[in-house]
Design a protein around this motif. Structure first.
Motif, PDB file in Angstrom:
ATOM      1  N   ALA A   1       3.013  57.353  18.709  1.00  0.00           N
ATOM      2  CA  ALA A   1       4.448  57.664  18.687  1.00  0.00           C
ATOM      3  C   ALA A   1       4.746  58.775  19.692  1.00  0.00           C
ATOM      4  N   ALA A   2       4.084  58.707  20.847  1.00  0.00           N
ATOM      5  CA  ALA A   2       4.215  59.792  21.823  1.00  0.00           C
ATOM      6  C   ALA A   2       4.905  59.373  23.106  1.00  0.00           C
ATOM      7  N   GLY A   3       5.408  58.145  23.137  1.00  0.00           N
ATOM      8  CA  GLY A   3       6.066  57.664  24.368  1.00  0.00           C
ATOM      9  C   GLY A   3       7.357  58.419  24.633  1.00  0.00           C
ATOM     10  N   LEU A   4       7.854  58.292  25.860  1.00  0.00           N
ATOM     11  CA  LEU A   4       9.051  59.055  26.249  1.00  0.00           C
ATOM     12  C   LEU A   4      10.356  58.403  25.786  1.00  0.00           C
ATOM     13  N   GLY A   5      10.300  57.133  25.444  1.00  0.00           N
ATOM     14  CA  GLY A   5      11.502  56.464  24.942  1.00  0.00           C
ATOM     15  C   GLY A   5      12.638  56.428  25.942  1.00  0.00           C
ATOM     16  N   THR A   6      12.299  56.148  27.200  1.00  0.00           N
ATOM     17  CA  THR A   6      13.336  56.235  28.245  1.00  0.00           C
ATOM     18  C   THR A   6      14.407  55.151  28.108  1.00  0.00           C
ATOM     19  N   ARG A   7      14.059  54.033  27.441  1.00  0.00           N
ATOM     20  CA  ARG A   7      15.066  52.970  27.302  1.00  0.00           C
ATOM     21  C   ARG A   7      16.192  53.374  26.369  1.00  0.00           C
ATOM     22  N   PHE A   8      15.969  54.437  25.608  1.00  0.00           N
ATOM     23  CA  PHE A   8      16.959  54.826  24.607  1.00  0.00           C
ATOM     24  C   PHE A   8      17.616  56.166  24.919  1.00  0.00           C
TER      25      PHE A   8
ATOM     26  N   PRO B   1      12.330  62.050  18.971  1.00  0.00           N
ATOM     27  CA  PRO B   1      11.551  60.842  19.240  1.00  0.00           C
ATOM     28  C   PRO B   1      12.298  59.583  18.797  1.00  0.00           C
ATOM     29  N   LYS B   2      12.123  58.491  19.571  1.00  0.00           N
ATOM     30  CA  LYS B   2      12.823  57.248  19.205  1.00  0.00           C
ATOM     31  C   LYS B   2      12.370  56.747  17.843  1.00  0.00           C
ATOM     32  N   GLU B   3      11.144  57.115  17.442  1.00  0.00           N
ATOM     33  CA  GLU B   3      10.622  56.664  16.140  1.00  0.00           C
ATOM     34  C   GLU B   3      11.379  57.290  14.970  1.00  0.00           C
ATOM     35  N   MET B   4      12.218  58.315  15.259  1.00  0.00           N
ATOM     36  CA  MET B   4      13.025  58.927  14.191  1.00  0.00           C
ATOM     37  C   MET B   4      14.429  58.330  14.101  1.00  0.00           C
TER      38      MET B   4
ATOM     39  N   ARG C   1      -1.861  65.414  19.091  1.00  0.00           N
ATOM     40  CA  ARG C   1      -0.954  65.286  20.226  1.00  0.00           C
ATOM     41  C   ARG C   1      -1.622  64.558  21.376  1.00  0.00           C
ATOM     42  N   GLN C   2      -0.821  63.798  22.102  1.00  0.00           N
ATOM     43  CA  GLN C   2      -1.380  63.081  23.241  1.00  0.00           C
ATOM     44  C   GLN C   2      -1.453  63.952  24.482  1.00  0.00           C
ATOM     45  N   GLY C   3      -0.637  65.007  24.554  1.00  0.00           N
ATOM     46  CA  GLY C   3      -0.527  65.740  25.820  1.00  0.00           C
ATOM     47  C   GLY C   3       0.381  64.934  26.715  1.00  0.00           C
TER      48      GLY C   3
ATOM     49  N   ARG D   1       0.198  59.214  28.927  1.00  0.00           N
ATOM     50  CA  ARG D   1      -0.377  58.460  30.055  1.00  0.00           C
ATOM     51  C   ARG D   1      -0.643  57.008  29.705  1.00  0.00           C
ATOM     52  N   GLY D   2       0.126  56.497  28.733  1.00  0.00           N
ATOM     53  CA  GLY D   2       0.008  55.086  28.398  1.00  0.00           C
ATOM     54  C   GLY D   2      -0.549  54.855  27.005  1.00  0.00           C
ATOM     55  N   LEU D   3      -0.327  53.630  26.520  1.00  0.00           N
ATOM     56  CA  LEU D   3      -0.746  53.298  25.157  1.00  0.00           C
ATOM     57  C   LEU D   3      -2.262  53.397  24.978  1.00  0.00           C
TER      58      LEU D   3
HETATM   59  P1  UTP Z   1       6.517  51.900  24.803  1.00  0.00           P
HETATM   60  O1  UTP Z   1       6.081  51.438  26.138  1.00  0.00           O
HETATM   61  O2  UTP Z   1       7.535  51.111  24.079  1.00  0.00           O
HETATM   62  O3  UTP Z   1       6.993  53.420  24.805  1.00  0.00           O
HETATM   63  O4  UTP Z   1       5.236  52.111  23.904  1.00  0.00           O
HETATM   64  P2  UTP Z   1       7.786  54.270  25.834  1.00  0.00           P
HETATM   65  O5  UTP Z   1       6.956  54.544  27.035  1.00  0.00           O
HETATM   66  O6  UTP Z   1       8.239  55.444  25.043  1.00  0.00           O
HETATM   67  O7  UTP Z   1       9.016  53.319  26.173  1.00  0.00           O
HETATM   68  P3  UTP Z   1      10.193  53.427  27.231  1.00  0.00           P
HETATM   69  O8  UTP Z   1       9.981  52.219  28.099  1.00  0.00           O
HETATM   70  O9  UTP Z   1      10.091  54.739  27.973  1.00  0.00           O
HETATM   71  O10 UTP Z   1      11.445  53.320  26.439  1.00  0.00           O
HETATM   72  C1  UTP Z   1       5.018  51.557  22.632  1.00  0.00           C
HETATM   73  C2  UTP Z   1       4.543  52.604  21.631  1.00  0.00           C
HETATM   74  O11 UTP Z   1       3.462  53.367  22.159  1.00  0.00           O
HETATM   75  C3  UTP Z   1       3.763  54.743  22.146  1.00  0.00           C
HETATM   76  C4  UTP Z   1       5.286  54.821  22.059  1.00  0.00           C
HETATM   77  O12 UTP Z   1       5.684  56.019  21.405  1.00  0.00           O
HETATM   78  C5  UTP Z   1       5.638  53.589  21.263  1.00  0.00           C
HETATM   79  O13 UTP Z   1       5.597  53.830  19.869  1.00  0.00           O
HETATM   80  N1  UTP Z   1       3.226  55.378  23.367  1.00  0.00           N
HETATM   81  C6  UTP Z   1       3.494  54.858  24.602  1.00  0.00           C
HETATM   82  C7  UTP Z   1       2.461  56.512  23.258  1.00  0.00           C
HETATM   83  O14 UTP Z   1       2.210  57.006  22.122  1.00  0.00           O
HETATM   84  N2  UTP Z   1       1.992  57.117  24.388  1.00  0.00           N
HETATM   85  C8  UTP Z   1       2.247  56.621  25.625  1.00  0.00           C
HETATM   86  O15 UTP Z   1       1.773  57.222  26.617  1.00  0.00           O
HETATM   87  C9  UTP Z   1       3.023  55.459  25.729  1.00  0.00           C
END
Ligand code: UTP
Length: 298
Positions: free
Chosen positions: A15-22, A30-33, A107-109, A112-114
């Protein structure tokens, strides 16, 4: 290893992604909230893991992590106020999230991707198979598929991914499977491609946010180079496993045909809200009536 060796009790929830689509909603949270009706997305995901029998959860968090942790913690003064008011329904709803499971956080720091996020779980998971549930991906509890995936892993020792048929015009958004032998809704995955162009996709079967993995996948992830978008892709590591089953077991897919929502996507988020809300006891009937009238305005 016996089937006992492939029994799973741990789940990793990235749950560490940037959520740029939102954006801008996800600028400071966080988008997860984001809530679907009155429950944050992440709680649906945690409830799904618990319903499948997983009791030890590790959440991979990033910036603004506090709200995620706080949501699964006690808020004594809120409980006290609700209890004094005798509002048991609300009291139960705030207590429910902190009694769900044993939740750990790391924390992921840099995001850098899933694949990189999953790798952060290595020391917590140890030499056990584990599940991965993406923190923004909701599978409707009426159509659960994780239990079937866990059973398949226990029986075969292979890594298992959830697959979904998606229309050609959306295939470039997903990791896509090339499949071999098929037995009902269970398929052998022989290759995977991350976000292919529609005419280069090996099938219409896209990988969705549920995985059951062997611990050897961490070794593969450690030597996986950044791929598409400069990110360490879980799909690339799974592709390696599919091609070299002697390292970490093969890869199988379970084709999921139920309701699933990528809540990190605005349109899917709205669809999830509506589909879940129309079946809610408290607001469902009123919402259905309103929607019938509203659809005539369209
Ligand atoms: P997404 O690719 O949907 O997340 O990853 P994102 O990068 O936040 O999306 P956008 O494109 O910028 O909106 C799917 C899941 O993996 C997590 C995200 O939080 C999400 O739950 N994730 C993704 C991480 O934990 N770390 C990452 O580096 C990337």
């Amino acid at each position: 290893m016996t089937s006992k060796g492939f029994r799973v009790s741990k789940a990793v929830i990235p749950a560490a992604g940037l959520g740029t689509r939102f954006l801008p909603a996800t600028k400071a949270m966080p988008k997860e909230m984001l809530p679907i009706v009155d429950k944050p997305v992440i709680q649906y995901v945690v409830e799904e893991a618990v319903a499948a029998g997983l009791s030890d959860l590790l959440m991979i968090t990033g910036r603004n992590k506090n709200t995620l942790e706080n949501h699964f913690d006690r808020v004594a003064e809120l409980e006290q106020v609700l209890s004094q008011k005798g509002d048991e329904k609300k009291l139960f709803s705030v207590q429910a999230s902190n009694q769900l499971a044993d939740i750990h956080y790391t924390r992921q720091g840099d995001p850098r991707g899933l694949g990189h996020a999953v790798l952060r779980a290595k020391s917590h998971v140890g030499h056990n198979s584990f599940a991965v549930l993406l923190g923004d991906d909701i599978i409707d509890s009426r159509d659960a598929c994780l239990s079937q995936m866990l059973k398949l892993h226990e029986e075969t020792g292979d890594n298992v991914v959830a697959l979904m048929e998606v229309p050609k015009e959306q295939i470039h958004l997903y990791g896509v499977a090339s499949i071999g032998a098929q037995d009902g809704d269970v398929v052998e995955v022989i290759d995977l491609v991350e976000k292919p162009e529609a005419d280069k996709a090996p099938s219409n079967l896209a990988v969705i946010g549920r995985y059951v993995l062997r611990p050897e996948m961490f070794d593969i992830l450690e030597s996986t180079q950044p791929g598409r978008g400069g990110e360490i892709q879980l799909t690339d590591a799974l592709q390696h496993a599919a091609k070299h089953p002697e390292i970490a077991g093969g890869v199988r897919g379970v084709i999921f045909r139920g309701r699933r929502y990528d809540t990190g996507d605005k349109l899917d988020f709205i669809k999830a809200t509506l589909r879940i809300a129309v079946d809610r006891e408290d607001i469902g009937d009123d919402l259905r009536d309103w929607l019938k009238g509203f659809s005539k305005e369209l």
